[in-house]
Design an enzyme around this catalytic site. Structure first.
Site, PDB file in Angstrom:
ATOM      1  N   HIS A  72       9.246  44.193  46.894  1.00 21.97           N
ATOM      2  CA  HIS A  72       9.134  42.740  47.069  1.00 21.97           C
ATOM      3  C   HIS A  72       8.926  42.383  48.535  1.00 21.97           C
ATOM      4  O   HIS A  72       8.040  41.587  48.876  1.00 21.97           O
ATOM      5  CB  HIS A  72      10.412  42.071  46.535  1.00 21.97           C
ATOM      6  N   GLU A  73       9.726  42.985  49.413  1.00 17.87           N
ATOM      7  CA  GLU A  73       9.615  42.672  50.835  1.00 17.87           C
ATOM      8  C   GLU A  73       8.301  43.181  51.414  1.00 17.87           C
ATOM      9  O   GLU A  73       7.664  42.507  52.234  1.00 17.87           O
ATOM     10  CB  GLU A  73      10.812  43.249  51.593  1.00 17.87           C
ATOM     11  N   HIS A 107       5.495  40.781  50.635  1.00 16.64           N
ATOM     12  CA  HIS A 107       5.380  39.628  51.537  1.00 16.64           C
ATOM     13  C   HIS A 107       4.507  39.974  52.743  1.00 16.64           C
ATOM     14  O   HIS A 107       3.675  39.168  53.172  1.00 16.64           O
ATOM     15  CB  HIS A 107       6.776  39.222  52.044  1.00 16.64           C
ATOM     16  N   GLU A 131       7.192  33.612  46.717  1.00 13.96           N
ATOM     17  CA  GLU A 131       8.224  34.472  46.138  1.00 13.96           C
ATOM     18  C   GLU A 131       7.761  35.072  44.815  1.00 13.96           C
ATOM     19  O   GLU A 131       7.969  36.259  44.547  1.00 13.96           O
ATOM     20  CB  GLU A 131       9.520  33.683  45.941  1.00 13.96           C
TER      21      GLU A 131
END
Length: 298
Positions: free
Chosen positions: A147-148, A151, A209
């Site tokens: 997820h990070e 980004h 997100e």
């Protein structure tokens, strides 16, 4: 961009430049599908943002090391994090050509905070609290890390900095916000000069997100980690956030809708996971977390 170039150059002039390496809107016919990225990110040159991120990351490590909070290279959890990263990173380039040139780095900071981040340029840090408080399995660590990383690959930080108008050439970053995380003297944790956003504390939009969730699931599945662990992860987060939401919640809004969105996209990513494992999707066993109260996820 030199230090005298105004950030208010017209968007048209900036988006007309076609860099040799860039993030991609269309990736492949399989896996998750995402919307085109905002052209606003082109207001901030990627080289400038990555350089600022690298400088800030060095400052974070230095301050953590001064407070004996930076885990050593031979720490078992550091080795675990880096082993997971080594499996995820090869699948990052398909989302952003620049990732092949990033100097990837993964570190662990001793803190009770439930937090993790990946800066532009591949600078990753986990706080020990997210590992211990959530008792993360390897699959769940991969979900957080994916997820990070997503980004960074989708240049959400670059977009948010542009929208916030917080970018300026030559900014000196010293780790704004670390006083709260590490107990550092605020005078030491405040940037000496400059106006570029603290890249560890940017609050992304709900759309960002969701996109990071989906791209992260795609990367995780191709690397051989179970994307269904994402559902278990957010169920765990819900269990511990009833009274005092953890730091990760402040920049990563959660809830039933988030889990529902992941569930909706499982048909796109579970086959990728099965392929990585060399089995048919129908033969995969349910995902079982390590916490009571979370049912097996099929």
């Amino acid at each position: 961009m030199n230090r005298h170039t105004p950030l208010t150059l017209t968007l048209a002039a900036l988006v007309s430049i076609s860099p040799l390496v860039m993030a991609k809107d269309e990736v492949s016919s399989d896996g998750v599908k995402v919307d085109k990225m905002s052209p606003l990110r082109n207001l901030v040159p990627e080289e400038q943002l990555e350089a600022a991120a690298s400088e800030q990351y060095v400052g974070i490590k230095q301050q953590a090391n001064q407070h004996k909070a930076l885990a050593a290279d031979d720490h078992p959890e550091v080795q675990r994090l880096r082993a997971i990263a080594r499996k995820l990173i090869p699948h990052a380039v398909r989302w952003n050509d620049r990732a092949s040139k990033w100097q990837w780095e993964v570190n662990l900071i001793g803190s009770k905070e439930i937090n993790a981040f990946c800066m532009p340029g591949g600078k990753i840090a986990f706080f020990s609290g997210i590992l211990s408080n959530l008792k993360l399995t390897d699959d769940e660590v991969a979900i957080v890390m994916g997820h990070e990383i997503a980004h960074a690959l989708r240049e959400h930080g670059r977009e948010r900095v542009a929208k916030s108008g917080l970018a300026s050439a030559g900014a000196k970053i010293a780790g704004i916000g670390l006083s709260a995380l590490l107990g550092v003297d605020p005078n030491l944790a405040t940037a000496a000069t400059g106006g570029i956003a603290n890249l560890t504390m940017l609050k992304f939009s709900r759309d960002d997100e969701t996109e990071a969730d989906l791209v992260g699931l795609d990367i995780v599945a191709r690397a051989g980690y179970d994307p269904r662990a994402g559902i278990a992860l957010w169920q765990k987060m819900g269990m511990i956030s009833k009274n005092a939401p953890p730091q990760w919640f402040s920049t990563h809004p959660a809830g039933k809708s988030r889990i529902a969105e992941m569930q909706k996209h499982m048909p796109s990513v579970v086959p990728l996971y099965a392929k990585a494992k060399g089995v048919q999707p129908t033969s995969l066993p349910p995902y079982e977390s390590n916490v009571k109260g979370i049912a097996p996820i099929r």
